[in-house]
Motif scaffolding. Structure first.
Motif, PDB file in Angstrom:
ATOM      1  N   LYS A 132      -8.712   6.556  -2.593  1.00 57.54           N
ATOM      2  CA  LYS A 132      -8.140   7.573  -3.464  1.00 57.54           C
ATOM      3  C   LYS A 132      -8.752   8.926  -3.139  1.00 57.54           C
ATOM      4  CE  LYS A 132      -5.836   4.422  -5.725  1.00 57.54           C
ATOM      5  NZ  LYS A 132      -4.365   4.307  -5.608  1.00 57.54           N
TER       6      LYS A 132
ATOM      7  N   MET B 205     -12.912  -1.882  -7.104  1.00 58.74           N
ATOM      8  CA  MET B 205     -12.349  -0.703  -6.454  1.00 58.74           C
ATOM      9  C   MET B 205     -10.999  -1.070  -5.854  1.00 58.74           C
ATOM     10  SD  MET B 205     -14.700  -0.471  -3.002  1.00 58.74           S
ATOM     11  CE  MET B 205     -14.063   1.153  -2.665  1.00 58.74           C
ATOM     12  N   GLU B 206     -10.205  -0.076  -5.569  1.00 58.69           N
ATOM     13  CA  GLU B 206      -8.907  -0.287  -4.951  1.00 58.69           C
ATOM     14  C   GLU B 206      -9.064  -0.454  -3.435  1.00 58.69           C
ATOM     15  OE1 GLU B 206      -6.088  -0.582  -6.601  1.00 58.69           O
ATOM     16  OE2 GLU B 206      -7.072  -0.226  -8.534  1.00 58.69           O
ATOM     17  N   ILE B 207      -8.079  -1.127  -2.843  1.00 64.09           N
ATOM     18  CA  ILE B 207      -8.062  -1.199  -1.376  1.00 64.09           C
ATOM     19  C   ILE B 207      -7.785   0.178  -0.798  1.00 64.09           C
ATOM     20  CG2 ILE B 207      -6.891  -2.185   0.628  1.00 64.09           C
ATOM     21  CD1 ILE B 207      -6.280  -4.659  -1.012  1.00 64.09           C
ATOM     22  N   GLU B 208      -6.837   0.864  -1.393  1.00 63.98           N
ATOM     23  CA  GLU B 208      -6.505   2.212  -0.925  1.00 63.98           C
ATOM     24  C   GLU B 208      -7.614   3.195  -1.269  1.00 63.98           C
ATOM     25  OE1 GLU B 208      -1.760   2.684  -1.232  1.00 63.98           O
ATOM     26  OE2 GLU B 208      -2.778   2.300  -3.118  1.00 63.98           O
TER      27      GLU B 208
ATOM     28  N   GLY C  73     -10.481  -9.302  -7.513  1.00 67.38           N
ATOM     29  CA  GLY C  73     -10.251  -8.089  -6.749  1.00 67.38           C
ATOM     30  C   GLY C  73     -11.408  -7.679  -5.865  1.00 67.38           C
TER      31      GLY C  73
ATOM     32  N   LEU D 139       0.832  -1.200   0.000  1.00 69.38           N
ATOM     33  CA  LEU D 139       0.000   0.000   0.000  1.00 69.38           C
ATOM     34  C   LEU D 139       0.869   1.253   0.000  1.00 69.38           C
ATOM     35  CD1 LEU D 139      -2.520  -1.127   2.782  1.00 69.38           C
ATOM     36  CD2 LEU D 139      -2.992  -1.030   0.332  1.00 69.38           C
TER      37      LEU D 139
END
Length: 575
Positions: free
Chosen positions: A574, A569-572, A559, A384
């Motif tokens: 944004k 979607m991203e884990i982080e 994912g 991350l």
């Protein structure tokens, strides 16, 4: 005997011109048509109810004023969730009063395709259980995951005309239905003369209209009274679910009224072997409904005639001339304990014991289904750039999750479980074709510490899913499940305990009592040694964390997936 001769024979028997095979005398008969209890004798011959009245029988049994009701019907269930073969399932649920089920075999179909469906049908056909099937509509469940099979409309059409097939199973890809995707419409078209089951959580208004217009008639995904009312107003049947991970009965019975009760059915959907053995099956739902204030006869209607009428099963669901002699004998309308069960006029269970033997089916087409590309600890690491992340939040007794934003602990840019923060790692690993796909995510409220849990039960594509607080134990759990050719593994302080589920990675060929006892042992390890949240069933909850059709946030082998937006979607987080 020809059909004409058979009808004439039944007319003669009903008119009292000859003795029937069996008369159950002095019964308190639950009448699902008039909503009352009638006292009388039940005449039975050749598996059918001949009449109610003063009949002579070759055999006569004095029921001594016991209540007699129609055999119970589960309006929607996945046999695979019992983790045993359908034959073993029948041995357990029939003594609990369930004589008919409406099953959707989409779990095994997502692993083995048509061969899996055929196995389920063959496994149950030699038992007294009436098993009707809804053909899986979503194999794969969505395009956002990898399953072991793909079933198109032309594949399903090869089975649609079978008498034990009632229609098309739950349409989980509701965005695909609402947008009018052609491949889904093709599947709906082959079921136009039959029934289509729904699975549409949270949709409403015009979207609900669009979802229903092609023939969707039922829904078992209501989680609140507003959803229930809107669907009832539109003419749907509502299957009130009381399973293991999802228990909606307490909420939804508040919406059952004298006016709409005949549009409500009872279902288990997914119920664990331990809960079936400990609580019961549909009989448990009836007892709970009665405790929550539902009239006992209304509860019986919801578990019998309502489902029969919904699915056009004209020969079951009631005690009346011409109906199958599927009967349960109960002690009392409040306690609702099942004392005897008759199937087609033959006593098949008594005092919670099956009076029939189970004959198993060849499993060669549905084993050796775990095919993994080698996994290393490095594959499980989450790198991350930011410590602000999207987290899957588990809710007690629910399939629904919440999407939350949290701050996590990083070491050298990698997520590491912090001992004071209840966030652990989740991985979904493709296990059908050894593609090497691994989806990674983070979960809170599971409360796991000091180990890992892995399983090949990962609804609905059933990839290998593993949760843990360290990569070493997660890898051990993965390797154990692979060695077993499917199952559940729990790793605590480096020690591995497991249950083998060789049939499609979903079911055991052992008796349900064995499976339940082993699950109980694994559950105790998970709760006592790993500290897993005592308000969840860790294995069933884990299996649903990979289901990208129930909100809010889930994980597939491709994912992290936002079910509300229906996109990855991203884990982080944004900015």
């Amino acid at each position: 005997m020809t059909s004409r001769d058979r009808v004439k024979r039944r007319i003669d028997l009903a008119a009292g011109r000859d003795k029937v095979q069996l008369v159950l005398k002095n019964c308190k008969i639950i009448n699902v048509f008039s909503h009352e209890v009638n006292e009388g004798h039940i005449a039975i011959d050749s598996g059918k109810i001949i009449g109610i009245g003063d009949y002579q029988g070759l055999e006569e049994v004095d029921m001594k004023g016991k209540y007699v009701a129609p055999g119970l019907i589960d309006s929607h269930e996945h046999l695979e969730s019992a983790m045993v073969t359908p034959a073993q399932m029948a041995r357990v649920v029939i003594p609990r009063g369930t004589t008919t089920i409406v099953a959707d075999p989409h779990e095994i179909a997502n692993v083995c395709g048509l061969k899996g469906i055929e196995f389920m049908m063959k496994s149950v056909e030699k038992t007294p259980l009436n098993a009707f099937f809804m053909l899986p509509s979503c194999v794969p469940a969505t395009p956002f995951e990898t399953s072991g099979a793909k079933l198109l409309a032309e594949d399903l059409d090869t089975l649609m005309d079978r008498t034990n097939v009632l229609g098309l199973g739950e349409l989980m890809d509701f965005p695909g239905v609402i947008s009018g995707r052609e491949d889904i419409i093709d599947k709906m078209m082959i079921a136009q003369k039959k029934i289509i089951d729904g699975h549409g959580p949270m949709i409403k208004g015009k979207s609900l209209n669009a979802y229903m217009i092609g023939g969707v008639k039922t829904d078992h995904e209501c989680s609140n009274l507003d959803e229930m009312k809107e669907r009832l107003d539109r003419g749907m049947y509502i299957a009130i679910r009381e399973g293991s991970a999802a228990r909606d009965l307490k909420t939804l019975v508040q919406g059952v009224t004298q006016s709409n009760s005949r549009r409500c059915t009872l279902c288990t959907d997914d119920k664990s072997p331990e809960d079936i053995l400990k609580e019961g099956h549909v009989d448990f739902s009836i007892r709970k409904a009665i405790e929550l204030g539902i009239d006992p006869i209304t509860a019986v209607q919801m578990a019998t005639i309502n489902t029969a009428e919904c699915y056009y099963l004209r020969d079951i669901g009631a005690i009346a001339p011409g109906y199958d002699a599927d009967l349960i004998v109960i002690d009392d309308l409040k306690t609702f304990n099942i004392e005897q069960v008759y199937k087609n006029g033959v006593k098949v269970a008594e005092n919670n014991k099956a009076l029939f033997e189970v004959e198993e089916t060849d499993t060669s087409d549905v084993v050796e289904t775990v095919k993994l590309k080698p996994v290393q600890e490095e594959d499980l690491k989450i790198k991350l750039d930011s410590d602000i992340v999207n987290v899957i939040s588990v809710l007690p007794f629910s399939l629904v999750t919440e999407k939350n934003i949290r701050k996590v602990h990083l070491e050298d840019g990698y997520f590491v479980k912090h001992k004071y923060i209840d966030i652990v790692k989740l991985a979904v690993i493709e296990r059908h074709n050894a593609t090497g796909n691994i989806g990674l995510g983070l979960v809170e409220n599971f409360k796991l510490s000091g180990g890992a849990i892995a399983t090949t039960i990962g609804h609905d594509s059933h990839n290998l899913i593993v949760i843990g607080d360290n990569d070493e134990d997660m890898l051990k759990a993965i390797q154990e499940v692979e060695k077993l050719e499917g199952g559940i593994a729990v790793v605590s302080d480096g020690e591995v305990n497991s249950l083998q589920l060789r049939i499609a990675g979903l079911m055991s060929d052992r008796p349900m009592e064995f499976v339940a006892e082993r699950l109980k042992e694994l559950l105790q390890i998970a709760h006592d040694k790993l500290g897993v949240n005592d308000k969840i069933d860790p294995f069933m909850t884990l299996s649903f964390l990979a289901l990208p059709v129930i909100p809010d946030l889930k994980l597939t082998d491709k994912g992290l997936f936002d079910v509300v937006k229906f996109d990855f979607m991203e884990i982080e987080v944004k900015e």
